[in-house]
Scaffold this motif. Sequence first.
Motif, PDB file in Angstrom:
ATOM      1  N   ALA A  76     -30.459  49.648 -79.122  1.00 47.87           N
ATOM      2  CA  ALA A  76     -31.407  48.708 -78.532  1.00 47.87           C
ATOM      3  C   ALA A  76     -32.602  49.458 -77.958  1.00 47.87           C
ATOM      4  O   ALA A  76     -32.463  50.555 -77.436  1.00 47.87           O
ATOM      5  N   THR A  77     -33.779  48.838 -78.067  1.00 47.27           N
ATOM      6  CA  THR A  77     -34.978  49.435 -77.483  1.00 47.27           C
ATOM      7  C   THR A  77     -34.835  49.462 -75.971  1.00 47.27           C
ATOM      8  O   THR A  77     -34.468  48.461 -75.350  1.00 47.27           O
ATOM      9  N   LEU A  78     -35.132  50.594 -75.366  1.00 49.45           N
ATOM     10  CA  LEU A  78     -34.995  50.734 -73.917  1.00 49.45           C
ATOM     11  C   LEU A  78     -36.083  49.949 -73.197  1.00 49.45           C
ATOM     12  O   LEU A  78     -37.228  49.918 -73.614  1.00 49.45           O
ATOM     13  N   SER A  79     -35.689  49.304 -72.102  1.00 50.69           N
ATOM     14  CA  SER A  79     -36.630  48.520 -71.297  1.00 50.69           C
ATOM     15  C   SER A  79     -36.215  48.649 -69.846  1.00 50.69           C
ATOM     16  O   SER A  79     -35.129  48.230 -69.462  1.00 50.69           O
ATOM     17  N   THR A 144     -37.620  33.092 -75.595  1.00 47.87           N
ATOM     18  CA  THR A 144     -36.434  33.359 -74.805  1.00 47.87           C
ATOM     19  C   THR A 144     -35.225  32.908 -75.617  1.00 47.87           C
ATOM     20  O   THR A 144     -35.352  32.170 -76.593  1.00 47.87           O
ATOM     21  N   GLY A 145     -34.051  33.383 -75.204  1.00 51.90           N
ATOM     22  CA  GLY A 145     -32.832  33.009 -75.908  1.00 51.90           C
ATOM     23  C   GLY A 145     -31.654  33.038 -74.951  1.00 51.90           C
ATOM     24  O   GLY A 145     -31.813  33.327 -73.762  1.00 51.90           O
ATOM     25  N   TYR A 146     -30.471  32.752 -75.464  1.00 50.40           N
ATOM     26  CA  TYR A 146     -29.279  32.688 -74.618  1.00 50.40           C
ATOM     27  C   TYR A 146     -29.060  34.019 -73.895  1.00 50.40           C
ATOM     28  O   TYR A 146     -28.904  34.061 -72.673  1.00 50.40           O
ATOM     29  N   SER A 147     -29.061  35.117 -74.666  1.00 44.72           N
ATOM     30  CA  SER A 147     -28.846  36.439 -74.062  1.00 44.72           C
ATOM     31  C   SER A 147     -29.948  36.790 -73.080  1.00 44.72           C
ATOM     32  O   SER A 147     -29.693  37.336 -72.008  1.00 44.72           O
ATOM     33  N   ARG A 152     -30.551  39.157 -69.894  1.00 44.72           N
ATOM     34  CA  ARG A 152     -31.724  40.007 -70.088  1.00 44.72           C
ATOM     35  C   ARG A 152     -31.322  41.371 -70.632  1.00 44.72           C
ATOM     36  O   ARG A 152     -30.841  41.466 -71.741  1.00 44.72           O
ATOM     37  N   ASN A 153     -31.474  42.437 -69.865  1.00 39.15           N
ATOM     38  CA  ASN A 153     -31.170  43.784 -70.368  1.00 39.15           C
ATOM     39  C   ASN A 153     -29.892  44.376 -69.781  1.00 39.15           C
ATOM     40  O   ASN A 153     -29.698  45.586 -69.823  1.00 39.15           O
ATOM     41  N   SER A 154     -29.030  43.514 -69.242  1.00 42.49           N
ATOM     42  CA  SER A 154     -27.855  44.028 -68.530  1.00 42.49           C
ATOM     43  C   SER A 154     -26.613  44.172 -69.406  1.00 42.49           C
ATOM     44  O   SER A 154     -25.581  44.622 -68.931  1.00 42.49           O
ATOM     45  N   ASN A 192     -31.051  40.796 -63.670  1.00 41.38           N
ATOM     46  CA  ASN A 192     -30.611  41.509 -64.887  1.00 41.38           C
ATOM     47  C   ASN A 192     -31.760  42.125 -65.679  1.00 41.38           C
ATOM     48  O   ASN A 192     -31.716  42.163 -66.909  1.00 41.38           O
ATOM     49  N   ILE A 193     -32.783  42.629 -64.973  1.00 39.60           N
ATOM     50  CA  ILE A 193     -33.931  43.191 -65.680  1.00 39.60           C
ATOM     51  C   ILE A 193     -33.575  44.493 -66.379  1.00 39.60           C
ATOM     52  O   ILE A 193     -34.003  44.749 -67.490  1.00 39.60           O
ATOM     53  N   ASN A 194     -32.775  45.300 -65.725  1.00 35.73           N
ATOM     54  CA  ASN A 194     -32.447  46.612 -66.298  1.00 35.73           C
ATOM     55  C   ASN A 194     -30.969  46.722 -66.641  1.00 35.73           C
ATOM     56  O   ASN A 194     -30.125  46.139 -65.989  1.00 35.73           O
TER      57      ASN A 194
END
Length: 196
Positions: A76-79, A144-147, A152-154, A192-194
């Motif tokens: 996954a692309t890091l964010s 946006t989507g379910y995940s 988010r990115n958690s 859940n941003i990171n």
Amino acid sequence: MYRRYVKRFFDLLVGIVALPFIGILLLVLAPIIKAEDGGPVFYNAERRGLHGKPFVMYKFRTMKVNSPVLKGSDGATLSSDSDPRLTKFGRVLRKTSLDEVPQFLNVLLGDMSLVGPRPNLAIAPYDSLTEVEKRRLEVRPGITGYSQAYFRNSIPVDEKYSYDSFYVDNVSFFLDLRILVQTVRSVVARENINAE
């Protein structure tokens, strides 16, 4: 009926209503993005859309010019808020999710929907994708989507794909509404941003 016709009607309706707001944001944000380092206002990346068809996804640029693509161990692309590739104003855009606003243009063009699995980079050949990866391409990708709304990115990418498959199997007006409401909650609460 909803999946085939009504969903697209709502996408167009919201996209048209959003146009004046996109215009205002562009007038406000574009000079700030440009002034920070002189780079382009938009980040245009090729993404994989419905049935694997590539398209150009529009975003306000948040990273320094010519930043490398960084990926985690799950591909996954890091964010992250602490990403050194981000510009100062880019951090603000990321935190508020304002960088995603230009994707309403993708919705109007029919490349994306308001709700659907987040689009992946269109790098690997379609035939090389796994069945799970192809499954999520049976619907238009979403702003946006379910995940995205709930995690988010958690969570790792394989879990995201699992939730994407759940969405594909259960597309409905009420599920889309739940996802949109949860997205607003997540953005406002900055949940859940990171990833851990």
